[in-house]
Design an enzyme around this catalytic site. Structure first.
Site, PDB file in Angstrom:
ATOM      1  N   LYS A  81      46.107 -10.315  84.569  1.00 44.88           N
ATOM      2  CA  LYS A  81      46.260 -10.880  85.923  1.00 44.88           C
ATOM      3  C   LYS A  81      45.007 -10.579  86.747  1.00 44.88           C
ATOM      4  CE  LYS A  81      49.711 -10.873  89.689  1.00 44.88           C
ATOM      5  NZ  LYS A  81      50.919 -10.170  90.198  1.00 44.88           N
ATOM      6  N   SER A 156      54.349 -13.634  91.778  1.00 46.26           N
ATOM      7  CA  SER A 156      52.964 -14.027  91.868  1.00 46.26           C
ATOM      8  C   SER A 156      52.280 -14.177  90.508  1.00 46.26           C
ATOM      9  CB  SER A 156      52.179 -13.017  92.694  1.00 46.26           C
ATOM     10  OG  SER A 156      52.129 -11.748  92.049  1.00 46.26           O
ATOM     11  N   SER A 180      57.121  -9.800  90.861  1.00 46.72           N
ATOM     12  CA  SER A 180      56.036 -10.666  90.395  1.00 46.72           C
ATOM     13  C   SER A 180      55.782 -10.644  88.890  1.00 46.72           C
ATOM     14  CB  SER A 180      54.729 -10.309  91.116  1.00 46.72           C
ATOM     15  OG  SER A 180      54.768 -10.757  92.446  1.00 46.72           O
TER      16      SER A 180
END
Lengths: 492, 99
Positions: A81, A156, A180
């Site tokens: 990420k 997210s 997330s």
């Protein structure tokens, strides 16, 4: 061969590489080819590091040829990420304010991945500064759900989950502040685990809400998630809230659970989350999953957590408050964007212009909300009260774990929704985290396990465990995995 | 009654060093009002005697040995700066020139 490689689990790939049936370079090339073929449609990646990945893979092959003993995931590709710093490799946190930035250091987790011989393919898309549930708040355009390209992949960490679901990477790193990792896992039919807060290092994780941010694994199987958890977890002296204790026995628990025997395990059904607030299709799959757990031998007991209904409001005071402080560092001085430095504006004006140009709407909303909640006159009623509610949520968990070894709930109230359907009303977007937030406020681990389809879209079961009992959620997850057919998205 | 006014949002944006536009103010004021009314529900909980929780890890004052360790070099520290001069971060003028 290439197709087989990208559809293999991380454990299988590690086995092929260890036995010499495939080289790390071959495995890496197969995944880079897959990314090249489909990522223009999925947009899971913000940056693909072909050169770095192939060099890391070649290094693993050379070390193996030299007879070195390597770790259990050596040579296996992984996506990271874009909120974790990677030395010399662009890191944006999904924000224009960091566009083009190349960090001068690796996050602890990234360093551990490299040391364990994992091959970093690139950086994945996300809502800006990890604020969102759909990737629609990424400054670089949304990621698409491999199950239906017109729908959101969750957020997210939608890029990490979509990369794993679309066979672009067998593993990915996510971060979970309010859900997330787990919510993207649920809506893409993949496994997403939030470790105990403090069980995985925050050093080099671009901070959103420091008391909640928790890095963790994304994978297609429970065993793969556990293997990755074991690599990244454990004490880090560079993080002052890192727990000085060994990683719980997550890999052993995943293997034990795979036998499909849950005799003697007490599973707590959270009354407040068992039906209310979730759409009917999700509730139906959840009920079938509860029955499956009973068939595996688990004893299901109902538990009550009366303060969980206040978790979402408390979170949307605590997290924005911490964010308003953490994001003060983006001032156009030390890194990132600078706007208005033309000799006519003061430093303060340059900061304000930079921040207005560099931050997207959701980040601005949360900064303003947090500034409000912390301001004199409102502090006690908002931020202070939310911190007290946080205490009560922790007590609810403690009481529930007297009656049950783990708690269960749907991961998220609704399946992947179409793009644009929740951006007009920010609070509707926040509801995606309704069931995941309590574990963040409490600090305990929680995992989302694929458990079925509703109208052709994946549904996740969330398993919540006590602090530092991360192994329990892997055991339940693996047992469920042994009886639920694997969810395979349509061909892209 | 609105939980937050447009004027308050403008003041908070200034405190947070966000040069928001009039259009943004119009949008944010309504949205933040909806959000604030929803999160104000925390006030329903009777919690007068409950201690606050700031984070879940029972650790305080984590210290390390005071020994010199390598850090970033000056070049590395300045490598991402929008502007640097003489080995330092360059910023626009802070003090008004005397008139």
């Amino acid at each position: 061969m290439t197709t087989d490689l990208v559809r293999s689990s991380a454990a299988e790939l590690a086995g092929l590489i260890a036995s010499g049936e495939a080289s790390a370079v071959e495995v890496t090339r197969a995944h880079l080819d897959r990314i090249g073929a489909i990522d223009s449609r999925v947009h899971a990646f913000l940056h693909v590091d072909d050169e770095g990945a192939l060099a890391a893979a070649a290094d693993v092959d050379a070390r193996r040829a030299a007879g070195e003993t390597l770790g259990p995931l050596a040579g296996v590709p992984i996506a990271v990420k874009d909120v974790l710093t990677t030395k010399g490799v662009p890191t944006t946190a999904g924000s224009k304010i960091l566009e083009g930035w190349r960090p001068p250091y690796d996050a602890t987790i990234v360093r551990r991945l490299r040391e364990a011989g994992l091959v970093i393919l690139g950086k994945t898309n996300m809502d800006e500064f990890a604020m969102g549930s759909s990737t629609e708040y990424s400054a670089f355009g949304p990621t698409r759900n491999p199950w239906d390209l017109d729908r959101i992949p969750g957020g997210s960490g939608g890029g990490s989950a979509a990369a794993v679901a679309a066979y672009e990477a067998p593993l990915a790193i996510g971060t979970d502040t309010g859900g997330s990792i787990r919510q993207p896992g649920a809506v893409t039919g993949t496994v997403g685990a939030k470790p105990t807060y403090g069980g995985t290092s925050r050093y080099g994780l671009i901070a959103f809400s420091s008391s909640l941010d928790t890095p963790g694994p994304c994978a297609r199987t429970i065993e793969d998630a556990a293997l990755l958890h074991a690599v990244i977890g454990g004490h880090d002296p560079a993080d002052s809230t890192s727990i000085p204790a060994p990683v719980p026995p997550v890999v052993e628990a995943a293997r034990e659970g795979a036998s499909g025997d849950l005799a003697g395990v007490r599973v707590g059904l959270v009354r407040q989350f068992a039906g209310e607030g979730a759409e009917p299709g999700v509730v139906a799959v959840f009920r079938e999953t509860v029955e499956a757990l009973v068939k595996l031998g688990a004893e299901v007991v109902e538990v009550s957590c009366p303060h969980f209904e206040y978790a979402l409001p408390a979170y949307y005071l605590i997290a924005p408050s911490e964010a308003s402080s953490n994001l003060a560092r983006f001032d156009g001085v030390r890194y990132g964007l600078r706007v208005g430095d033309d000799g006519t504006h003061s430093l303060e004006e340059v900061m304000s212009l930079t921040r207005d140009a560099g931050f997207g709407p959701e980040v601005k909303r949360r900064i303003i909300l947090g500034t409000f909640a912390l301001s004199s006159g409102y502090y006690d009623a908002y931020y202070g009260q939310a911190q007290k509610v946080r205490t009560l949520i922790g007590r609810d968990f403690a009481a529930a774990f007297e009656q049950a070894d783990v708690l269960i709930a749907p991961t998220t109230p609704f399946v992947a929704f179409p793009f644009g359907s929740r951006t007009g009303d920010p609070y509707q977007m926040y509801l995606a985290d309704l069931f995941t937030i309590p574990s963040n406020l409490y600090g305990g681990p929680a995992i989302s396990v694929p458990c079925g389809l509703s109208d052709g879209l994946p549904v996740g079961l969330q398993v919540m465990a006590p602090t530092m009992a991360d192994d329990r959620m892997y055991r339940i997850g693996a047992a469920l995995e042994s009886v639920v057919p694997q969810l395979v998205p349509p061909a892209l | 009654m609105a939980a937050i006014s447009r004027e308050e949002v403008a003041h908070l944006a200034h405190l947070a060093r966000l040069a928001v536009t009039e259009e943004e103010l119009d949008t944010f004021a309504g949205q933040l009002d909806v959000i604030l009314q929803a999160v104000a529900r925390v006030g329903e909980v009777a919690a007068a005697d409950i201690p606050p929780t700031s984070h879940s890890v029972p650790l305080t004052n984590v210290l390390r040995e005071d020994v010199v360790r390598p850090g970033l070099t000056r070049e590395e520290a300045l490598s991402g700066a929008p502007d640097a001069e003489d080995g330092r971060f360059r910023v626009p003028r802070i003090l008004e020139e005397e008139s």
